[in-house]
Design a protein around this motif. Sequence first.
Motif, short mmCIF file in Angstrom:
data_model
loop_
_atom_site.label_atom_id
_atom_site.label_comp_id
_atom_site.label_asym_id
_atom_site.label_seq_id
_atom_site.Cartn_x
_atom_site.Cartn_y
_atom_site.Cartn_z
N ILE A 427 0.73 -1.22 0.09
CA ILE A 427 -0.02 0.00 -0.06
C ILE A 427 1.00 1.19 0.04
O ILE A 427 1.79 1.26 0.99
CB ILE A 427 -1.02 -0.01 1.19
N PRO A 428 0.80 2.04 -0.94
CA PRO A 428 1.71 3.19 -0.91
C PRO A 428 1.55 4.29 0.23
O PRO A 428 0.33 4.52 0.96
CB PRO A 428 1.10 4.07 -2.33
N ALA A 429 2.63 4.51 0.94
CA ALA A 429 2.95 5.31 2.14
C ALA A 429 2.03 6.83 1.88
O ALA A 429 1.68 7.32 2.67
CB ALA A 429 4.15 5.44 2.50
N SER A 430 1.98 7.24 0.66
CA SER A 430 1.48 8.38 0.08
C SER A 430 0.13 8.41 0.61
O SER A 430 -0.32 9.54 0.76
CB SER A 430 1.91 8.55 -1.28
N LEU A 431 -0.60 7.41 0.62
CA LEU A 431 -2.00 7.61 1.01
C LEU A 431 -2.29 8.37 2.41
O LEU A 431 -3.30 8.89 2.61
CB LEU A 431 -2.51 6.28 1.12
N THR A 432 -1.00 8.37 3.10
CA THR A 432 -1.30 8.96 4.42
C THR A 432 -1.17 10.44 4.07
O THR A 432 -1.61 11.50 5.32
CB THR A 432 -0.35 8.74 5.42
N ASP A 433 -1.00 11.19 2.97
CA ASP A 433 -1.11 12.70 2.69
C ASP A 433 -2.22 12.85 2.24
O ASP A 433 -2.59 14.19 2.16
CB ASP A 433 0.03 12.77 1.52
N LEU A 434 -3.41 11.85 2.02
CA LEU A 434 -4.71 12.38 1.56
C LEU A 434 -5.36 12.86 2.78
O LEU A 434 -6.26 12.28 3.22
CB LEU A 434 -5.24 11.32 0.75
N THR A 435 -5.48 14.26 3.11
CA THR A 435 -5.78 14.70 4.58
C THR A 435 -7.53 14.65 4.72
O THR A 435 -7.97 14.96 5.59
CB THR A 435 -5.31 15.94 4.87
N PHE A 436 -8.04 14.74 3.48
CA PHE A 436 -9.60 14.52 3.46
C PHE A 436 -10.02 13.59 3.41
O PHE A 436 -11.46 13.39 3.29
CB PHE A 436 -9.99 15.64 2.27
N LEU A 437 -9.40 12.48 3.28
CA LEU A 437 -9.86 10.87 3.09
C LEU A 437 -10.67 10.64 4.13
O LEU A 437 -10.18 10.50 5.35
CB LEU A 437 -8.64 10.14 2.78
N SER A 438 -12.06 10.14 4.01
CA SER A 438 -12.71 9.92 5.06
C SER A 438 -13.44 8.39 4.98
O SER A 438 -14.21 7.79 5.65
CB SER A 438 -13.92 10.78 5.49
N SER A 439 -13.01 7.82 3.76
CA SER A 439 -13.78 6.45 3.42
C SER A 439 -12.64 5.92 2.46
O SER A 439 -12.21 6.29 1.67
CB SER A 439 -15.02 6.51 2.75
N LEU A 440 -11.90 4.58 2.89
CA LEU A 440 -11.07 3.84 2.31
C LEU A 440 -11.63 2.28 2.16
O LEU A 440 -11.88 1.83 3.48
CB LEU A 440 -9.66 4.18 2.78
#
Length: 559
Positions: A427-440
């Motif tokens: 899983i890309p570590a860059s996912l943590t940079d999506l500060t508006f992400l509320s559903s994954l």
Amino acid sequence: MPELRAEETRLRSGVSTVPDGIGKLGNLTYLSLGVNNFSGVLSKEHFSSLHNLEYLNLSQNSLKLYLEEDWIPPFRLTEEYFGSCDMGPRFPAWLRWQTGIDVLDISNANINDVLPYWFWVVSSKTSSLYLSRNQLSGDLPTKLQLRLISEMDISGNNLSGKLPSNLIAPRLTNFLFHNNHFTGTIPPYLFQMPSLLEINLSNNQLSDDFPECRNNSSLTGSYSTDQPFSSVIMVDLKNNNLSGEFPCFLQNATAVSFLDLSHNKFTGSVPTWIVETMPGLEVLILRNNMFCGILPKQLTKLSALHFLDVAHNNISGSIPSSLAGLSAMTSYSYGLNGADYSSDSISTFVKDREVNYSHELTKQIVLIDLSSNSFTGYIPKELYFLKGLRSLNLSRNHLSGEIPGNICSLRGLESLDLSYNYFTGKIPASLTDLTFLSSLNLSYNDLSGTIPTGQQLQTLNSQYMYIGNPGLCGPPLLNNCSTTETNQDVNQVHDISSLYLSLSTGFMTGIWTVFCTMLFKKTWRIAYFQLLDVLYDKFYVQVALGKAAVVRKFQNVES
């Protein structure tokens, strides 16, 4: 007071009922009590002397109109607004005397009755007619002549039967018949009304194919226009039983910006001509049909498209990388400059749940939903140029490869669903940079490694986002990464040991097979030893000759 000609009342502290004395204002022509907190019951005494009244607005109150069926009103109104008042349950019979009415609003008026045929005679000169959100039943006349009407909303009732086979309404702009029980086919005249802006026939039981458009022979009738259907900006036909290929009448819909054909039985491929004929398309919803083939690459030319939903079809092939050219999705600021949609709502799945948006709110949604199709291949890296994207759903396809690391480019992403595919790798570590992400949702893939940690992902903190990936470890999953790695090392050692054991077993089995064969077969044993004698003799001779040649070579060198 009898000389009073106009009365407009707004909310005042302490006023909750309409005074009885208002019915004595004989010269009153204009009475507006709308959008207040009035309550109570209005009877014929409240209107007894209002002989000159032309305008009456009681809408958006908690008023109950109690008027006998045989009551004959003293006035002839031109504009009547009773929206959200209680006029039922019987249809107000006194309306039959209002023959000069221009605007009538009896929406959400708690009327539970059959819509009488005489009503259409009374409304023949009406310009605006609002009957929505009642419990009106019955069918419509076969022929309707409403030559002055521009807006007609009869949605949200229990009306049934077929649509009028002949509707003469040359000024009609809004055809709002949704949320009823209409059956049969859509009449051809609907596709040639010269002033039509909005068509909403959603949530009915309409069926069959659309009229053939090969030579426009089916599009002839009461209207004549060089460009039929060219003014329509919104077409909503969702949740019917419509079938056939993509409706060809839309080839004339050059101004359409909102198109919803979802939850029908349309087949065939998504045509490429929608790009040329509907260049201003902003919302395209085709979900829950039987469309097949590939998604046209030409869609990238729809510069205003910001809502693309083709979920639950059988569309195949790869995801076009050209979707990165959808310019309305590349900006964070898209939202309030689109066309003005008015009626009903649309539903889509965002953040793992069904969400209903009003047509107005779709202007603010930037969405791509390609879920539950047969897409293959990788996620195109170019897709991450769509920086304004708020929801991306690629679940339940046949996509593979790794999740691109540049997914962090989608800074405004709120919902991401890649579940039920064949994605591999970490899983890309860059996912943590999506500060508006509320559903994954990354469940049921073949992902491996440690789940990235970060403040945004920790706020989600649900193991259901990752289940179905045996190689994943770390919170919020229960399996610890160190234990997983140790188990992998043990499995590697076990695999190597098994390989060596298999080789040894095979070698010993072969040796014993040959030995036992020679032990019981005398001819094989004799032949075997004779072969060894011959090989030994040849080997001995070759060694002796080689030794002699080496000796001679050294002797020649010394001499």
